[in-house]
Design an enzyme around this catalytic site. Sequence first.
Site: not given
Lengths: 819, 819
Positions: B270, B272, B294, B305, B524, B555, B643, B672
């Site tokens: 989300k 990207t 954020r 992460k 979140a 999310f 992808f 991406w």
Amino acid sequence: MRVIHICLPEGSSKDEIVNEILRLNEDPNVQGLALDLPESLYSSKVLNAVKPEKDVDGLSDVNLGRLVRDDAYDCLIPPTVCAVMELLEDLGETSYRGKTVLLVGADGAVGAALQCLLQREGAATGSCRWKAPQLRTKLQHADVVIVGSTKPDDVPGSWIKPGTIIISFSRDLLSERWIQSQRYRKWDLRCLKLQPLSPVPSDIEISRAQSPKAVDVLAKEIGLLTDEIEIYGQTKAKVRLSLLERLKDQPDGKYVLVAGITPTPLGEGKSTVTIGLVQALTAHLNINSFACLRQPSQGPTFGVKGGAAGGGYAQVIPMEEFNLHLTGDIHAITAANNLLAAAIDARILHENTQSDKALYNRLVPVVNGVREFSAIQLARLRRLGINKTDPGTLTEEEISKFARLDIDPSTITWQRVVDTNDRFLRKITVGQANTEKGFVRQAQFDIAVASEIMAILALTTSLQDMKERLGKMVVANDKKGEPVTAEDLGVTGALAVLMKDAIKPTLMQTLEGTPVFVHAGPFANIAHGNSSVLADKIALKLVGEKGFVVTEAGFGADIGMEKFFNIKCRASGLVPSVVVLVATVRALKMHGGGPNVTAGAPLKKEYTEENLQLVADGCCNLQKQIQITQLFGVPVVVALNVFKTDSPAEVDLVCEIAKQSGAFDAVPCNHWSAGGRGAVKLAQAVEKAANQKNSFKYLYNLELPIVEKIRIIAQKVYGAQDIELSPAAQSQVDRYTRQGFGNLPICMAKTHLSLSHQPERKGVPTGFILPISDVRASIGAGFIYPLVGTMSTMPGLPTRPCFYDIDLDPVTEQVKGLF
Amino acid sequence: MRVIHICLPEGSSKDEIVNEILRLNEDPNVQGLALDLPESLYSSKVLNAVKPEKDVDGLSDVNLGRLVRDDAYDCLIPPTVCAVMELLEDLGETSYRGKTVLLVGADGAVGAALQCLLQREGAATGSCRWKAPQLRTKLQHADVVIVGSTKPDDVPGSWIKPGTIIISFSRDLLSERWIQSQRYRKWDLRCLKLQPLSPVPSDIEISRAQSPKAVDVLAKEIGLLTDEIEIYGQTKAKVRLSLLERLKDQPDGKYVLVAGITPTPLGEGKSTVTIGLVQALTAHLNINSFACLRQPSQGPTFGVKGGAAGGGYAQVIPMEEFNLHLTGDIHAITAANNLLAAAIDARILHENTQSDKALYNRLVPVVNGVREFSAIQLARLRRLGINKTDPGTLTEEEISKFARLDIDPSTITWQRVVDTNDRFLRKITVGQANTEKGFVRQAQFDIAVASEIMAILALTTSLQDMKERLGKMVVANDKKGEPVTAEDLGVTGALAVLMKDAIKPTLMQTLEGTPVFVHAGPFANIAHGNSSVLADKIALKLVGEKGFVVTEAGFGADIGMEKFFNIKCRASGLVPSVVVLVATVRALKMHGGGPNVTAGAPLKKEYTEENLQLVADGCCNLQKQIQITQLFGVPVVVALNVFKTDSPAEVDLVCEIAKQSGAFDAVPCNHWSAGGRGAVKLAQAVEKAANQKNSFKYLYNLELPIVEKIRIIAQKVYGAQDIELSPAAQSQVDRYTRQGFGNLPICMAKTHLSLSHQPERKGVPTGFILPISDVRASIGAGFIYPLVGTMSTMPGLPTRPCFYDIDLDPVTEQVKGLF
């Protein structure tokens, strides 16, 4: 010859231009580079990127570092051009009106700028490259020929018409002028005017009534280049360490330490003296000076003590910025400190719940089919004597050695920190959630400034040095009694990344607009309590040979100053010129036998009425602190911080006794109520003292055994009869000696309220045995710290903390109630 | 008439000038003010300080906000002058060479600037005030007369020589031109060129290879005034909220939310998509756009992460700044949160160890002989119904009521926080030091972003509103079951002071040089997981009516989007134009029955080879999430984040099904690997969708009972059959309802890995009963949060945290190993 003019669209960043220059440097088809850029982009970074052999303008080797505002032309020009114009003036050619000026071999930025200026003078100008076919013709029409770097006699004399003025400038000459222009000079600093009110308003009212200069203006005034500062809002800027390289040949200024006699619990005003002194030096005596101060913890700001930006008319402004987040250094320390703490406990958990093999497989995983050690793991292997780089080739024993740190939880000395006065975190039990599988242990939080990382920040001399110190921090012992370090935990790089901006000192200003560095504030209880080495070093370059850098040592001279000399000066290699010893009539009366002084309670009448006997008796402490200073061979000036209740006779008496006791001079000061004007006499005395003979020496040799070093400090400085180590302390001394840390300097953790270990013993206690209850070490910071009794590392909140009075006006955005 | 020209020495600060203006405003002997200042000081703050009735130049009512660069003259001029020059041009008078121009009644800064420009045009100029004795003579010699604010027919016709050109400009006209110039226009933004490499390098390599524009350049490009930004280093700036006042009449741009289908544990991109979309809009379609993101917690950055600045060629740069301290907002939250926590425990201790009277005497002490309530104590008295202001007049009962908060320690819901993944702090015991006298209790630390203060930062609309919300935060109940707030503890003002800078959004840029706000990042898990209302509001003004603001919900859409609509949009009053729903072939295959996807483990072959059946089956989740979006009446565009292993047939299939399921459009994107260019089709679809009919509505009415609101979300959004509250949850619901908090919106704390509460149930689970284990509240933030199972509020460090690869090069100062 293909000369490329670099002329990027407006708005291009310096980095883009630098990249383009670097590309063209390597392009074999490009023989020369000439820059044609907007003014704002002529930075040293851009100009230095040009390879000397491709430098058409002679820019790079003249080391253009900044643009100079030329008042005559009201524009910014590169200093080369400035130097050429000065040269022309020196040669007596001041008017070019109506003349035809030809520039030969100067067709880049410098040439263009010269042409532009000459045109404004009324000249017709042209330019020509060497060996251009039209050179001969152009020379015939010129009244004045300005020749670039090549010698003018390269031009056949017959080409030049009789009467032509030929001016040549050599790179060497310009280069020398440039270097000279970088040298010490008196700052052209606009000071802010003070109009002190009586009675003196609150600190925040005084601070708010003064409008600080924009920090970029201040930075420029004191000779910082645009590339050397990072602005944080209107009033704060970080200064890059690259300045130390640029000014490495510049001689240092004078280095002044402000220390104090043994204080009352109210403090005797070392910070206000520090700030008042620089206000006097720079705003009233027109001498370059810098104050280097500690950043205060936010804990006390909201707790009991209030802020630490000085007070009255000797303050750093805006005081709320100084006392709050500043530029985030303490927050960075908190983040780094707590990442390491989390890493320790998590590692113990993972080691306790996994086999060697599982641990190894997780530490060195297969990623996209490849298994590799990270750089920090390879370093650990080398330390373990395993000279392998392929994870598949380690023996079982090697795997176990590598993967298992085997930390003994009972030896963990690394604590978590918060920058809050949170007394309930003084002793806690962690790990009680089910997910931690029963591995509970007792731990504690310290106030953030007590972190060893803060002490490192204060003592480090470069990014490389900081990284090394962070890696060396010992956090615990393993079960064999060997030290476990941050480097063993693989976290050195992450800590350095978290601290990469914190290492740059923050520039602010005093109420009178003179510069201040705020940088680092190690907890004086268990660390050395001095601001940073880097801020001092940078400031010493910026003030220049005849300028002054004034910094402060926490607590009384017996603690703060002793550590300043033996720890901080040893780390920096800097030699102090003068010590200013701050005394107050109040504290002296206390040492003379006056009643207790307690924070919050009204002062007894002995302190508000003249009492010469108490003063005379109390001067023993002042005398002793002067003697301590003399142990280090540095001249001492006593600054008597005058309160309005002090009588003239009391003030005279103190100054008299101070001079008899060996002080170079002793002067009353009124900076709190009058600003720099109130400290002019002190400033004059300091200036004189700085020219005295200086035979600075450390108090002890590092090679002495730990106990011997402690004894020297206790006896020579505190006046103790001897020291006495508890068994725990002795065993720690033995351990550190065995671990190879015996040759570190000593950082005593002792009360500041007495020369002895007993706060109630005022004056000059004698005959006592100093008890050493424990000995700890900050290996990364580089000192051993013996505990003399218990030292709190976490202040608490009282029933009515300062925050009851603190508020923010949501319309004006002004802060109220800070003090 | 005495007109004062304010002409302070160079280097004077704006504040000094403003103060001088304010002083002269009030001086009855001064009838008018004319400014004569260096260019850099013509800011709106300075100009607006001039009282309209003293304004000689007509500056203040034209609301001069900034200097405009005039390319023709290559200088900065005030916009009034710019408007006058434009006006002159409009009137056909473009050449003034050789003419004598007289300015009448325009003798301040505007007049001076006009004269200067006209002189450059070759005119001879002069000026004269109205009613000056020499006016008549001067008029006789003028070829052109430019008349200031007064009407030209005030001048007798006979004074003017025939053929004179008279030009007048009225303030109204200029004022209107100025306001127009402030309106929406396409930014003249220099985009950064991308040259994507294949294979795509690491995120930090891509970030470092791009040179960001200086942030002040970017700020200027998007219409921010100099006074509206606070620069933090070269690449970050805070934006002041005053902009909202300046642009309050400007229509908002379009508001786009990026949400996602139920993700795999790896995330579906989300962030990207959000960044790729604005890169496409602004850098490729030349449409003003802003991404609002954020701020990530530092915990995961060093834990598992990694960073959160986007990825590949859709990133915010410099990514290391984004992922590290940024501008210190999270640190400010930590400081504020922990000050409140320390205040709670310290207060309990002091109440437990003191009599009512002692407590009262300490809370309201005599200071310098005076005893007073502080402002925040007076407010508490009023809340308690005690209408007294003299501390001496309270009855014993009132003293006790006032002084004793009587907190029930077992009800404390306020936890301490750190921005570190520190699992050992998940459950701890505090207060074990002797100084805390046995008042131990069990507590916990949460990750800093889980603090209610972070949720407040994300939802607040102004400084005043933030202060009110901070005061309303409920931290515990007293022994009677009544809520105890931060305001009761006297700490509201201090919290607001700590948060005063954090409230300003931080401006950064994408890899293609388009603007980004980074502001707030509520956890979140237990909060609403959306970036700040203030950043969105400011961005909507800056992009203008035809521009786009793209923001992201954490999310899947069932959680993040639902909260975005029902909580965030309700707080802001903003109406979203489009939802972009991000899907991946990978996640859809998982929903179609593919094997488990686990972080760290290699993907199974179902995910790397074409499998149309799995995709088709999994689209049920996409269809459901589209339906959820439609509940809110907003058009949805599906963005398929492609992808390299996705087959064309798979991509087509997803887009096909999405459109059949009611999406306005569905497009594959390659941001991406290709940057904005890869999201151009998405941008075009979003632009079209934004012009669709929009019938936005909330899902539930706030006035419904808490349980009813929870049921609506569970049934309509998650597809549950019903909900089931534990006794604890029911009792909390009853308590909150009784305490008057029943009409707050609901913030569900549910796993994001399934539409249900069971992470392993993929696709579209049905028939389940959603268990509510507990219900909590963030009263200051303004929501009730039911817990569906246990939600971790403190991540842990794995055996090999990210930090093993993170390092800092001490020479180049470059960060390595962040991703």
